[in-house]
Every structure is written in C-alpha cells, then in structure tokens.
Design a protein around this motif. Structure first.
Motif, short mmCIF file in Angstrom:
data_model
loop_
_atom_site.label_atom_id
_atom_site.label_comp_id
_atom_site.label_asym_id
_atom_site.label_seq_id
_atom_site.Cartn_x
_atom_site.Cartn_y
_atom_site.Cartn_z
N GLN A 131 48.10 43.46 57.60
CA GLN A 131 49.06 44.18 56.75
C GLN A 131 48.47 45.52 56.33
O GLN A 131 49.15 46.54 56.35
N ASP A 132 47.21 45.54 55.99
CA ASP A 132 46.56 46.78 55.59
C ASP A 132 46.52 47.79 56.74
O ASP A 132 46.60 48.99 56.51
N MET A 133 46.43 47.31 57.97
CA MET A 133 46.40 48.19 59.15
C MET A 133 47.72 48.91 59.38
O MET A 133 47.75 49.93 60.06
N THR A 134 48.80 48.39 58.82
CA THR A 134 50.09 49.05 59.04
C THR A 134 50.07 50.49 58.54
O THR A 134 50.75 51.34 59.09
N LYS A 135 49.27 50.75 57.53
CA LYS A 135 49.18 52.12 56.99
C LYS A 135 48.54 53.07 58.00
O LYS A 135 49.10 54.12 58.32
N CYS A 164 53.00 51.91 61.15
CA CYS A 164 54.00 50.96 61.63
C CYS A 164 54.41 50.04 60.48
O CYS A 164 53.81 50.06 59.42
N GLU A 165 55.46 49.25 60.71
CA GLU A 165 55.93 48.34 59.66
C GLU A 165 55.34 46.94 59.76
O GLU A 165 55.34 46.20 58.78
N ALA A 166 54.83 46.57 60.94
CA ALA A 166 54.25 45.23 61.09
C ALA A 166 53.15 45.23 62.14
O ALA A 166 53.20 46.00 63.10
N VAL A 167 52.17 44.37 61.93
CA VAL A 167 51.12 44.12 62.90
C VAL A 167 51.05 42.60 63.08
O VAL A 167 51.00 41.86 62.10
N ILE A 168 51.07 42.18 64.33
CA ILE A 168 51.08 40.75 64.66
C ILE A 168 49.85 40.43 65.49
O ILE A 168 49.53 41.16 66.44
N GLN A 222 58.32 52.15 51.26
CA GLN A 222 57.87 51.71 52.56
C GLN A 222 57.20 50.36 52.41
O GLN A 222 56.82 49.96 51.31
N PHE A 223 57.03 49.66 53.52
CA PHE A 223 56.40 48.34 53.47
C PHE A 223 55.58 48.12 54.73
O PHE A 223 55.76 48.80 55.73
N GLY A 224 54.69 47.15 54.66
CA GLY A 224 53.89 46.74 55.81
C GLY A 224 53.77 45.23 55.80
O GLY A 224 53.62 44.61 54.75
N ILE A 225 53.84 44.64 56.99
CA ILE A 225 53.78 43.19 57.13
C ILE A 225 52.68 42.84 58.13
O ILE A 225 52.63 43.40 59.23
#
Length: 123
Positions: A59-63, A67-71, A22-25
């Motif tokens: 990015q840390d908040m994606t966990k 979700c995969e990204a937070v903008i 998994q990944f987060g952006i």
C-alpha cells in the motif's frame, strides 16, 4: 467500489478540497491472526501476521509508483488473473530477504473490471 465512491466524494467536495482525495491499496495473501487485542475499554480489533505487514508495504508503494493498487504475485495467482493482465515489477520489501514480484494497478477500476470479467464458479 472504493474508486467509484472516492470519485463521487471528490465531485461532491470539489469546492471544499484543495486537491482531490486519493487512495492506495496493497493486496497480499497469507495466514493472519485476527481478533480483539487489549484490555477492558481499550480493545481494538486488528490483524497480525506477515501478510498484513506485506500488504501495508505494498500500500505504501502506491505513492512512489503513482498507482491506486499494488498486488503481490501470490495474490494475482490466487485470484486467477492472467499473467499479462497487469504490469509486473520486482521490488525489495523491507523485512524480507528476497525481492518480491508485484503487479501495479494504475486504476482500481481496471482491477474491478478484470475481476468482473472472470467466470466465477461457486464451490
């Protein structure tokens, strides 16, 4: 492209992985300083600045947001995405006095589709 490539990698490695990769952006905009830092054989290329720190926090908040990204809202506006394209949320960011408005992207493929649907005009 990250989402597509991670999906492909997970298919390729499904027999070797206990859980899929998994990944987060985290995406934010602002001024940064980039360059090589260090001395002789211990040089690393890095970026420094508030925008880098905020992007890392996003990015840390994606966990926790699953979700995969937070903008950041600033990035959404800069990118020209419509306000109703992505869910809005107000969050506290460590190191900032004021809460920040963010946009949650469940799937990075959604973000890719939103961007590719936009009319791109060359300057």
């Amino acid at each position: 492209m990250i989402a597509a490539n991670v999906d492909e990698l997970n298919l390729f490695l499904k027999h070797d992985l206990r859980e899929p990769i998994q990944f987060g952006i985290g995406i934010h905009a602002g001024e940064v300083i980039i360059g090589d830092i260090g001395y002789r054989d211990h040089m690393v290329f890095t970026a420094l600045g508030d925008a880098v720190n905020v992007a890392a926090r996003l990015q840390d908040m994606t966990k926790s947001l699953a979700c995969e990204a937070v903008i950041s809202e600033e990035m959404r506006v800069s990118a020209g995405l419509a306000a109703d394209d992505l869910p809005r949320q107000e969050v506290a960011i460590r190191g900032r006095a004021e809460p920040m408005i963010i946009r949650v992207v469940k799937s990075a493929k959604t973000l890719s589709a939103l961007i590719s649907d936009m009319d791109v005009v060359a300057a």
